[in-house]
Design an enzyme around this catalytic site. Structure first.
Site, PDB file in Angstrom:
ATOM      1  N   ASN A  68       0.989  -1.244   0.058  1.00  0.00           N
ATOM      2  CA  ASN A  68      -0.047   0.069  -0.199  1.00  0.00           C
ATOM      3  C   ASN A  68       0.945   1.343   0.047  1.00  0.00           C
ATOM      4  OD1 ASN A  68      -1.825   2.087   0.580  1.00  0.00           O
ATOM      5  ND2 ASN A  68      -2.465   1.297   2.633  1.00  0.00           N
ATOM      6  N   LYS A 105       0.019   4.209  -0.329  1.00  0.00           N
ATOM      7  CA  LYS A 105      -0.685   5.368   0.520  1.00  0.00           C
ATOM      8  C   LYS A 105      -0.339   6.815  -0.598  1.00  0.00           C
ATOM      9  CE  LYS A 105      -0.348   3.393   4.739  1.00  0.00           C
ATOM     10  NZ  LYS A 105       0.172   3.303   6.110  1.00  0.00           N
ATOM     11  N   HIS A 148      -9.410   1.404   5.272  1.00  0.00           N
ATOM     12  CA  HIS A 148      -8.025   1.492   5.641  1.00  0.00           C
ATOM     13  C   HIS A 148      -8.228   2.412   6.888  1.00  0.00           C
ATOM     14  CE1 HIS A 148      -3.786   2.647   6.606  1.00  0.00           C
ATOM     15  NE2 HIS A 148      -3.736   1.562   6.076  1.00  0.00           N
ATOM     16  N   GLU A 173      -6.619   4.675   8.066  1.00  0.00           N
ATOM     17  CA  GLU A 173      -6.437   6.068   7.712  1.00  0.00           C
ATOM     18  C   GLU A 173      -7.755   6.725   7.026  1.00  0.00           C
ATOM     19  OE1 GLU A 173      -2.834   5.466   5.457  1.00  0.00           O
ATOM     20  OE2 GLU A 173      -1.950   4.965   7.496  1.00  0.00           O
ATOM     21  N   GLU A 178      -4.902  -4.856  10.557  1.00  0.00           N
ATOM     22  CA  GLU A 178      -3.949  -3.845  10.972  1.00  0.00           C
ATOM     23  C   GLU A 178      -4.025  -3.085  12.177  1.00  0.00           C
ATOM     24  OE1 GLU A 178      -2.146  -2.657   6.950  1.00  0.00           O
ATOM     25  OE2 GLU A 178      -3.684  -1.193   7.241  1.00  0.00           O
ATOM     26  N   GLY A 195       3.038   2.247  10.726  1.00  0.00           N
ATOM     27  CA  GLY A 195       4.090   3.439  10.825  1.00  0.00           C
ATOM     28  C   GLY A 195       4.951   3.656  11.817  1.00  0.00           C
ATOM     29  N   SER A 241       3.913  -2.146  10.216  1.00  0.00           N
ATOM     30  CA  SER A 241       5.152  -2.258  10.682  1.00  0.00           C
ATOM     31  C   SER A 241       5.812  -3.512   9.969  1.00  0.00           C
ATOM     32  CB  SER A 241       5.491  -1.925  11.861  1.00  0.00           C
ATOM     33  OG  SER A 241       5.489  -0.672  12.198  1.00  0.00           O
TER      34      SER A 241
HETATM   35  P1  13P Z   1       3.344   0.179   7.609  1.00  0.00           P
HETATM   36  O1  13P Z   1       3.979  -0.844   6.867  1.00  0.00           O
HETATM   37  O2  13P Z   1       4.155   1.726   6.997  1.00  0.00           O
HETATM   38  O3  13P Z   1       3.249   0.130   9.076  1.00  0.00           O
HETATM   39  O4  13P Z   1       2.047   0.526   7.105  1.00  0.00           O
HETATM   40  C1  13P Z   1       0.933  -0.521   7.135  1.00  0.00           C
HETATM   41  C2  13P Z   1      -0.281   0.031   6.365  1.00  0.00           C
HETATM   42  O5  13P Z   1      -0.907   0.707   6.890  1.00  0.00           O
HETATM   43  C3  13P Z   1      -0.513  -0.903   5.201  1.00  0.00           C
HETATM   44  O6  13P Z   1      -1.881  -0.414   4.838  1.00  0.00           O
END
Ligand code: 13P
Length: 242
Positions: free
Chosen positions: A8, A10, A95, A97, A163, A169, A201
């Site tokens: 992803n 983002k 997601h 976010e 997640e 992150g 992560s």
């Molecule tokens: P990270 O791997 O950067 O922690 O992000 C995970 C994520 O949100 C994937 O959708």
């Protein structure tokens, strides 16, 4: 179950990011291995171009969100049908976010997942608890409610991504036992055949041990999917013949 390793990206990736996908394909010596699914979800601006260029190399392309409707007066939105038309095979929905930044409810996420299925895309439906919820001991209740509210009705093919918000992150991950317990729980609430990914992560250093956990059928990778040097060893760590 064939593992799915999904990146992803983002809100990252300009035209120059093609070089990373090409470097990844080069590391596979020309084509991604057939015993695992490799997926990259770049920003919407790159979906059509990536799908056209890389699908023959075994890298599938997905999007990061879609609207629930097929078309209409929704300025700035993109429908699942448009993503399918652009060559996407998957779309991430719900997601954390988007749930946080755009106030998406379980009901919205379910409508988006159903839109994806309608358009012939495989939705990757995200769930996960916050740090406060984990500390309060309500992680299973929270994820259970998200699954109940967000999964499409019926056994249509979809993917679930667990997640934990606090692991995204941050470099933090749950213990392997905690990941296993949550994946067993999700498995018990999810139709047979639906793959369950872990995200938060995932790095080259922890990928192998996470991907070996029972009922972990792949990974949803954020930051470490942006660089071929990081993403390739994660893909290679999935169980299989590669
Ligand atoms: P990270 O791997 O950067 O922690 O992000 C995970 C994520 O949100 C994937 O959708």
């Amino acid at each position: 179950m064939k593992p799915l390793i999904a990146g992803n990206w983002k809100m990252n990736g300009l035209q120059a990011a093609r070089a990373e996908v090409e470097a990844l394909i080069e590391k596979f010596a020309g084509a991604a291995p057939a015993d695992r699914d490799v997926l990259i979800c770049p920003p919407a601006t790159l979906v059509a171009q990536f799908a056209e260029r890389y699908s023959d190399e075994g890298v599938q392309i997905g999007a990061q969100d879609c609207h629930a409707l097929a078309g209409g007066a929704h300025t700035g939105d993109i429908s699942a049908e448009m993503l399918a038309d652009a060559g996407a095979a998957y779309v991430i929905v719900g997601h954390s976010e988007r749930r946080a930044d755009h106030g998406e409810s379980d009901e919205t996420v379910r409508a988006k997942a159903e839109a994806a299925l309608r358009a012939g895309l495989t939705p990757i439906i995200c769930v996960g608890e916050t740090r406060e919820q984990r500390e309060a001991g309500t992680a299973f209740d929270v994820v259970g409610a998200q699954l109940k509210g967000s999964l499409p009705n019926g056994g249509a093919p979809f993917v679930v991504a667990y997640e934990p918000v606090w692991a995204i992150g941050t470099g933090l991950t749950p213990s392997l036992a905690d990941i296993g317990a949550m994946h067993d729980f999700i498995r018990s609430k999810t139709p047979e055949g639906a793959r369950i990914l872990y995200g938060g992560s995932v790095k080259p250093e922890n990928a192998e041990e996470i991907l070996a956990i029972n009922n972990v059928n792949g990974a949803l990778v954020g930051g470490a999917s942006l660089k071929a040097d990081d993403f390739h060893p994660i893909i290679a760590a999935a169980p299989g013949e590669m």
